[in-house]
Design a protein around this motif. Structure first.
Motif, PDB file in Angstrom:
ATOM      1  N   LEU A 264       0.837  -1.275  -0.081  1.00  0.00           N
ATOM      2  CA  LEU A 264      -0.090   0.045   0.013  1.00  0.00           C
ATOM      3  C   LEU A 264       1.006   1.265  -0.053  1.00  0.00           C
ATOM      4  CD1 LEU A 264      -2.447  -1.575   2.368  1.00  0.00           C
ATOM      5  CD2 LEU A 264      -3.059  -0.840   0.331  1.00  0.00           C
ATOM      6  N   THR A 265       0.490   2.194  -0.835  1.00  0.00           N
ATOM      7  CA  THR A 265       1.343   3.528  -0.902  1.00  0.00           C
ATOM      8  C   THR A 265       1.043   4.553  -0.195  1.00  0.00           C
ATOM      9  OG1 THR A 265       0.086   4.448  -2.656  1.00  0.00           O
ATOM     10  CG2 THR A 265       1.798   3.013  -3.301  1.00  0.00           C
ATOM     11  N   GLN A 266       1.620   5.538   0.019  1.00  0.00           N
ATOM     12  CA  GLN A 266       1.072   6.730   0.887  1.00  0.00           C
ATOM     13  C   GLN A 266      -0.149   7.159   0.271  1.00  0.00           C
ATOM     14  OE1 GLN A 266       3.546   9.984   2.025  1.00  0.00           O
ATOM     15  NE2 GLN A 266       4.443   8.596   3.455  1.00  0.00           N
ATOM     16  N   GLU A 267      -0.290   7.220  -1.256  1.00  0.00           N
ATOM     17  CA  GLU A 267      -1.374   7.645  -1.831  1.00  0.00           C
ATOM     18  C   GLU A 267      -2.586   6.955  -1.628  1.00  0.00           C
ATOM     19  OE1 GLU A 267      -1.543   7.366  -6.387  1.00  0.00           O
ATOM     20  OE2 GLU A 267      -2.685   9.131  -6.253  1.00  0.00           O
ATOM     21  N   ASN A 268      -2.303   5.525  -1.781  1.00  0.00           N
ATOM     22  CA  ASN A 268      -3.566   4.815  -1.275  1.00  0.00           C
ATOM     23  C   ASN A 268      -4.343   5.027  -0.145  1.00  0.00           C
ATOM     24  OD1 ASN A 268      -1.590   1.753  -2.523  1.00  0.00           O
ATOM     25  ND2 ASN A 268      -2.864   3.151  -3.869  1.00  0.00           N
ATOM     26  N   LEU A 269      -3.417   5.088   0.836  1.00  0.00           N
ATOM     27  CA  LEU A 269      -3.974   5.580   2.180  1.00  0.00           C
ATOM     28  C   LEU A 269      -4.776   6.703   2.153  1.00  0.00           C
ATOM     29  CD1 LEU A 269      -1.143   3.543   4.505  1.00  0.00           C
ATOM     30  CD2 LEU A 269      -3.413   2.606   3.552  1.00  0.00           C
ATOM     31  N   LEU A 270      -3.714   7.492   1.788  1.00  0.00           N
ATOM     32  CA  LEU A 270      -4.286   9.107   2.000  1.00  0.00           C
ATOM     33  C   LEU A 270      -5.455   9.457   1.072  1.00  0.00           C
ATOM     34  CD1 LEU A 270      -3.740  11.790   3.108  1.00  0.00           C
ATOM     35  CD2 LEU A 270      -2.111  12.124   1.597  1.00  0.00           C
ATOM     36  N   SER A 271      -5.521   9.040  -0.218  1.00  0.00           N
ATOM     37  CA  SER A 271      -6.637   9.536  -0.866  1.00  0.00           C
ATOM     38  C   SER A 271      -7.894   8.849  -0.274  1.00  0.00           C
ATOM     39  CB  SER A 271      -6.495   8.904  -2.457  1.00  0.00           C
ATOM     40  OG  SER A 271      -6.422   7.423  -2.412  1.00  0.00           O
ATOM     41  N   ASN A 272      -7.912   7.609   0.138  1.00  0.00           N
ATOM     42  CA  ASN A 272      -8.847   6.851   0.717  1.00  0.00           C
ATOM     43  C   ASN A 272      -9.496   7.673   1.926  1.00  0.00           C
ATOM     44  OD1 ASN A 272     -10.527   3.944   1.790  1.00  0.00           O
ATOM     45  ND2 ASN A 272     -10.649   4.645  -0.390  1.00  0.00           N
ATOM     46  N   SER A 273      -8.280   8.115   2.894  1.00  0.00           N
ATOM     47  CA  SER A 273      -8.930   8.771   3.982  1.00  0.00           C
ATOM     48  C   SER A 273      -9.708   9.850   3.663  1.00  0.00           C
ATOM     49  CB  SER A 273      -7.689   9.017   4.855  1.00  0.00           C
ATOM     50  OG  SER A 273      -6.874   7.803   5.101  1.00  0.00           O
ATOM     51  N   GLU A 274      -9.095  10.846   2.733  1.00  0.00           N
ATOM     52  CA  GLU A 274      -9.632  12.135   2.467  1.00  0.00           C
ATOM     53  C   GLU A 274     -10.808  11.864   1.848  1.00  0.00           C
ATOM     54  OE1 GLU A 274      -5.460  14.535   1.164  1.00  0.00           O
ATOM     55  OE2 GLU A 274      -6.420  13.450  -0.291  1.00  0.00           O
ATOM     56  N   THR A 275     -11.215  10.746   1.024  1.00  0.00           N
ATOM     57  CA  THR A 275     -12.686  10.542   0.539  1.00  0.00           C
ATOM     58  C   THR A 275     -13.414  10.366   1.665  1.00  0.00           C
ATOM     59  OG1 THR A 275     -11.550   9.809  -1.559  1.00  0.00           O
ATOM     60  CG2 THR A 275     -13.868   9.199  -0.994  1.00  0.00           C
ATOM     61  N   LEU A 276     -13.213   9.230   2.401  1.00  0.00           N
ATOM     62  CA  LEU A 276     -13.969   9.018   3.602  1.00  0.00           C
ATOM     63  C   LEU A 276     -14.483  10.028   4.630  1.00  0.00           C
ATOM     64  CD1 LEU A 276     -12.621   5.362   4.168  1.00  0.00           C
ATOM     65  CD2 LEU A 276     -14.892   5.929   3.034  1.00  0.00           C
ATOM     66  N   ALA A 277     -13.135  10.798   4.851  1.00  0.00           N
ATOM     67  CA  ALA A 277     -13.696  11.878   5.886  1.00  0.00           C
ATOM     68  C   ALA A 277     -14.507  12.893   5.562  1.00  0.00           C
ATOM     69  CB  ALA A 277     -12.080  12.512   6.359  1.00  0.00           C
ATOM     70  N   GLU A 278     -14.577  13.240   3.954  1.00  0.00           N
ATOM     71  CA  GLU A 278     -15.397  14.030   3.463  1.00  0.00           C
ATOM     72  C   GLU A 278     -16.751  13.576   3.367  1.00  0.00           C
ATOM     73  OE1 GLU A 278     -13.786  16.030   0.180  1.00  0.00           O
ATOM     74  OE2 GLU A 278     -15.860  16.651  -0.457  1.00  0.00           O
ATOM     75  N   VAL A 279     -16.803  12.228   2.741  1.00  0.00           N
ATOM     76  CA  VAL A 279     -18.285  11.655   2.702  1.00  0.00           C
ATOM     77  C   VAL A 279     -18.942  11.095   3.947  1.00  0.00           C
ATOM     78  CG1 VAL A 279     -17.928  11.042   0.259  1.00  0.00           C
ATOM     79  CG2 VAL A 279     -17.493   9.387   2.087  1.00  0.00           C
ATOM     80  N   TRP A 280     -18.235  11.050   5.028  1.00  0.00           N
ATOM     81  CA  TRP A 280     -18.683  10.639   6.504  1.00  0.00           C
ATOM     82  C   TRP A 280     -18.750  11.677   7.249  1.00  0.00           C
ATOM     83  CZ3 TRP A 280     -15.929   5.339   6.952  1.00  0.00           C
ATOM     84  CH2 TRP A 280     -16.402   4.441   6.131  1.00  0.00           C
ATOM     85  N   ARG A 281     -18.324  13.094   6.721  1.00  0.00           N
ATOM     86  CA  ARG A 281     -18.489  14.283   7.564  1.00  0.00           C
ATOM     87  C   ARG A 281     -17.648  14.173   8.704  1.00  0.00           C
ATOM     88  NH1 ARG A 281     -23.621  16.179   5.502  1.00  0.00           N
ATOM     89  NH2 ARG A 281     -23.605  15.588   3.459  1.00  0.00           N
TER      90      ARG A 281
END
Ligand code: MCA
Ligand code: AMP
Length: 505
Positions: free
Chosen positions: A175-192
């Protein structure tokens, strides 16, 4: 150059005296003190000779310090390899050897066993105990509380998570930095998620759900966690009033519903309950809403991809579905034979593509090529279909997998152990329904002609070789296994037969 994952999850909290972890013993770890310890830990890694790209394997109990070890790896550019605390020596040896880990961090109680494994492989061993003590913590105590963060790029590897395979050999998902970071950013936003969130955290931190979903999102949003060492009903109920949100596997929800103290009053102030890692029964979703007024938000992910789909924050959360593709994640349902996308509503294999999808299996190019297409789509091994509103339903698995209490168990790994035992001609391991864990492990054994295998001895051998959660809850002696014309064991027939004939404890 920067270190995108460190900067986004950790670095930006420098100097913040805000609570990050509420611990069971009443201690509160602030963002600032967590970062100071992280820096000290990063110095220990550097002093031990680890350089960016090296692997660190950690088999440690959940604690604030265990989390700081993860953060220190990110800061020092070391690839973090967390290991289930239930793993036994044989299992550990494989992970440490295969990953080429340079340093192993373990509980003091396991020092001898881990040294016996690591030393011949040339890896160092340090200890970090559940109470935060141990040689690693001692080595950190006089280190500076600032560390020059190692430069990393989004493409650099941040973590290996091992996921078992249908051949019985675990594969290290890179897992790359981007894999982890992109997903966290998306989830933090969609789950507010915001800095006002206090997440009730009772998941283990050696898997995607507890570490890369729950923890990374909270860090990204700058919120806090009530950090429980494990799921304990009394503690969950005691802490719930202080939380805003909770994430769990379905077993968490069925256990909470089984307790009369878990009421609408207890949860009235909560803003979000998320479920994943295993199918949440529609019945649990419905009961939960009836009891609390909350609709559990179910999402779907994998070790190799982090999260792929989620029911919406606003809008319909449909029981029995895993929701809609996340922003930036493409999901398609294809024909297993041709790979062509199927018409909406047809059942096929689920494939996903996006910045969340891992870079392949460590040193297994053939396995990578078999599951990760050239065009970037990853074949999940799950079977599903889209409903008329674009919600994904998982209807089965193409892979031979049991999910017990949110832990994945690959039957092949257990069958290899059973097949090795005296008097066993062959075996088949299947999942059967279980009220608490969703599914549990049943082993079927065909004896060698004229022998009567000793079931207790076989159970003892399995206990020696495999983590507790993988042990067959029962072994049944059978005359033969049903096979298709190709000679393949028909596990669907076995599952059908034993789901009604056998109810494990
Ligand atoms: C514990 N035991 C289990 C399990 N957990 N057996 C089968 N399956 C399990 N999951 C064993 C114990 O060692 C014990 O053995 C006996 O079963 C009863 O334990 P109990 O005290 O009831 O269990 P517990 O300690 O309360 O744990 C149950 C649990 C736990 C809370 C459900 O397993 C858990 O936290 N699961 C979460 C797993 C998780 O985080 N999965 C995410 C993977 P004995 O008989 O010796 O007493 S990430 C993932 O899947 C993807 C990416 C995703 O989408 O998230
Ligand atoms: P793991 O190998 O631990 O990453 O487990 C991933 C697998 O867990 C997926 O391929 C699915 O089979 C299963 N899974 C995860 N979330 C869900 C869910 N919400 N519903 C059904 N299955 C799920």
């Amino acid at each position: 150059m920067t270190n995108p994952l460190y900067d986004a999850l950790f670095g930006k909290h420098a100097g913040r005296m805000t609570p990050f972890l509420y611990l069971e013993d009443g201690r509160v770890v602030t963002h600032a003190s967590f970062l100071a310890q992280t820096a000290q830990f990063a110095h220990v890694l550097q002093n031990a000779g680890l350089v960016p790209g090296d692997r660190l394997a950690a088999q440690v109990e959940k604690s604030a310090e265990a989390l700081a070890l993860y953060a220190a790896c990110v800061q020092a550019g070391v690839i973090f390899l967390p290991l289930n605390t239930a793993y036994k020596a044989d299992e550990l040896r494989y992970f440490i050897e295969d990953s080429g880990a340079r340093l192993v961090v373990c509980d003091g109680a396991d020092l001898d066993v881990l040294t016996g494994i690591a030393a011949p492989l040339g890896a160092g061993v340090m200890t970090l105990n559940a109470d935060g003590g141990g040689s690693f913590a001692e080595a950190a105590s006089d280190q500076p509380t600032r560390f020059d963060t190692s430069p990393r790029s989004a493409d650099d590897l941040a973590a290996f998570l091992y996921t078992s395979g249908t051949t019985g050999r675990s594969k290290g998902a890179m897992l790359t930095q981007e894999n982890l970071l992109s997903n966290s950013e998306t989830l933090a936003e969609v789950w507010r998620f915001t800095s006002d969130d206090v997440l009730l955290h009772a998941l283990p931190i050696f898997h995607t759900h507890g570490l890369f979903v729950a923890t990374n999102i909270t860090l990204l949003a700058g919120g806090a966690m009530i950090f429980l060492p494990r799921f304990d009903l009394d503690a969950m109920i005691a802490q719930m009033p202080k939380a805003t949100s909770m994430m769990g596997v379905p077993t968490f929800y069925t256990r909470l519903l089984g307790d009369a103290r878990f009421t609408g009053d207890l949860t009235g102030h909560m803003r979000l309950f998320v479920s994943g890692s295993a199918p949440l029964l529609a019945e649990t979703h419905i009961q939960f809403e009836a009891r609390t007024g909350h609709r559990i938000l179910e999402r779907y992910g994998m070790t190799e991809t982090n999260m792929n789909t989620s029911n919406p924050y606003d809008g319909a959360r449909k029981p029995g579905t895993v929701g809609l593709p996340l922003p930036g994640v493409e999901v398609k349902v294809t024909d297993p034979a041709s790979g062509e996308t199927l018409p909406q509503g047809d059942v096929g294999q689920i494939e996903v593509r996006g910045a969340n999808v891992f870079r392949g299996y460590w040193q297994m190019p053939e396995k990578t090529a078999a599951e990760l297409r050239d065009d970037g789509f990853f074949i999940t091994g799950d079977l599903g279909r889209f409903d008329e509103d674009g919600y994904l339903l998982i209807v089965g698995r193409d892979k031979d997998l049991i999910i017990s209490g949110g832990y994945n168990i690959y039957p092949k790994e257990i069958e290899l152990v059973l097949d090795d035992q005296p008097g066993v001609l062959e075996s088949a391991v299947i999942g059967v329904p279980h009220a608490d864990f969703g599914e549990t492990v049943l082993g079927l054994i065909v004896p060698q002609p004229g022998t009567a295998p000793d079931v207790d001895a076989i159970q003892a051998a399995a206990a020696e070789a495999l983590a507790r959660f993988k042990h067959p809850r029962a072994l049944v002696i059978v005359d033969e296994l049903p096979r298709n014309t190709m000679g393949k064991v028909q596990k669907n027939i076995l599952r059908e037969t034993y789901r009604t004939q056998f109810t494990p404890a």
